[in-house]
Design a protein around this motif. Sequence first.
Motif, PDB file in Angstrom:
ATOM      1  N   ARG A 117      38.122  62.837  16.800  1.00  0.00           N
ATOM      2  CA  ARG A 117      37.622  61.593  17.412  1.00  0.00           C
ATOM      3  C   ARG A 117      36.125  61.738  17.598  1.00  0.00           C
ATOM      4  NH1 ARG A 117      38.447  59.825  22.236  1.00  0.00           N
ATOM      5  NH2 ARG A 117      39.017  61.867  23.093  1.00  0.00           N
ATOM      6  N   GLN A 119      32.050  59.629  18.053  1.00  0.00           N
ATOM      7  CA  GLN A 119      31.234  58.441  18.247  1.00  0.00           C
ATOM      8  C   GLN A 119      30.565  58.097  16.916  1.00  0.00           C
ATOM      9  OE1 GLN A 119      28.739  59.793  21.603  1.00  0.00           O
ATOM     10  NE2 GLN A 119      29.798  58.296  22.895  1.00  0.00           N
ATOM     11  N   GLU A 217      34.074  54.034  18.552  1.00  0.00           N
ATOM     12  CA  GLU A 217      34.841  55.280  18.496  1.00  0.00           C
ATOM     13  C   GLU A 217      35.675  55.264  17.222  1.00  0.00           C
ATOM     14  OE1 GLU A 217      38.369  57.215  21.081  1.00  0.00           O
ATOM     15  OE2 GLU A 217      36.543  56.795  22.234  1.00  0.00           O
TER      16      GLU A 217
END
Length: 468
Positions: A117, A119, A217
Amino acid sequence: MFNAVQKEIIPVPDNVKRALKEVLGEHRVLDDEMDRLLYSYDATRIKMLPNVVVIPETQEEVQKIVKICYENEIPITPRGAGSGYTGGALPVKGGVLISFEKMDKILEIDEDNAIARVQPGVITFNLQKEVEKRGLFYPPDPASYKFCTLGGNVAENAGGPRCVKYGVTREYVMELNTVIHNGEIIHSGKPTLKDVAGYDITRLLIGSEGTIGLFTEITLKLIPKPKAAKTVKAIFSDIASVGKTVKDIFKAGISPSALEFMDNLAINAVEDFGHFGLPRDAEVLLLIEVDGHPKAIDDEITEVARICEMNGAKVEIAKTTQDAAKLWEARRALSPAVAKLARTKINEDIVFPRSYLPEALPRLREIGKKYNLKMVNFGHIGDGNVHANFMINGLDPDEVARAEKAVEEVFNLALEYGGSITGEHGVGITKAEFMPKQFKPQELEIMKKIKRVFDPLDLINPGKMGID
C-alpha cells in the motif's frame, strides 16, 4: 500539436487562496511566479503556468483542496513527477495544481498477501528496492522509473521493458482510494486475487490520466522475485529481420522478460551520451532478457541466441550480471540521449500487433525519409510498442509542418494494422486531436459521459484526452 498554448485561464481568487492556506499553511500554497514556473512544464517542454501550486501531505488535505476548488469552480490539475510526454500534468486552464511530491510514503508491505500500500508520490524505483529486499518483485519499469511516481504510473497505465512478460501497471493495481469532485473518497477494488462484484471501477480509473479523480492511496500486487536473468545482444543488418526474430522467439514458446530494439541513430546517440560499448555500425540492435530459474534460463537464452543467428544476427550473450546491467543502462539512457540530437524531440509511442512487425517496421522508417526528417526508432518491440522520434529544430515553420504530417502518418500506419496511437505515454494534450482517428463518435461520447459523471463541471484535469 507541438506549440500548444493555454486557453481560458481561470484565476484563483484571494478568498480561495486564503481557504487553501488555512488547510495547508502558508508554506505549502505557492503563488510566487518563480514557484509557479517550476511546476509549469513536463517532458514535452510545453509550458503552462498554474495560478497556484498546493502540496498536500495527507488524503484528508487532498479532499479539502478538491472541495474548496470545486465549490469555487477552479480547475484542478494533479501532478506526480512531471515526467510525462503528452502534457498530462500541464494546467491547461490555470487554476490550482496539486503536486503529490510530499505524499511519498510506502504505507505497508504485506509479505503474506504479497501486496504493497503506497501513497501516489512514491517513486517507482524506491518501491522496487524495498520489495526486492523481501524477495518480492514489482515489475512495471518505465524508463523514468528512478524518478517517476506510482500515482502518475497508474494515471497513465505506464509500461516499460519488462511489460512484455509481466504486463503493464494495470495488472498490478488491486485497490484505489480516489478523491472525486465533491471531495469524497471512493474506494475501488479488493486486496484479493478474485473479485467480480459490480463494475470494475478500478480498471476505469487506471489510465484515465487524472481526468476523473485524484489517487490518494494505491494497493499494488507483488510477485516473487525471479531467481536469475540472462541477456543477449543481437546485431542485425536490416529491420525486417528484427520483426521476424521477435515472432520466432514467441513461436518457440519463450516469453522474454524484456525484448528491446534500437536503430542505428539510437545506438549512436547512446554512445555519444555515455560510451556503453555498443557497435556504432549496427543497423539494428536487439536486447533480449530471459528470467526465472537458473537452469531453465540457460536453455532459453541458448535458444534465443540460436533464433537470432538463424535470422542473420551477430549474437553475444552477456557473461556477467555487470555486463548485462551495462546493456540495460544503455537502453534506459536512450530518451535523454536522443533528446540531445536536436532542439525538439517529438516522441510518439505507437503500438502494432506483433505479427505485423516485419511488414510495418520498414514502412515506419520510410515515413522519416518521405518528409526528410531525422527519425530515431527504438522501443519495446516484444509487445509491439515502438517509440518513433522525429528530431527537429522547431523554429522552421516548414520543418514543423512536415513533422506534423509525418506524425499523422505514423498514427495512421499503427491504426492500419489494428494498433494504437499510444501504448504507454497516454493522450494528454499532444495526441488529443487524433482520438477521433482511433475511436468512433459514439465511443468518444461514452467517454465524455463517463467524465461528466465523475466531473460534472469539467474541472478535474480539463483539456486532456480530447473528451471535454
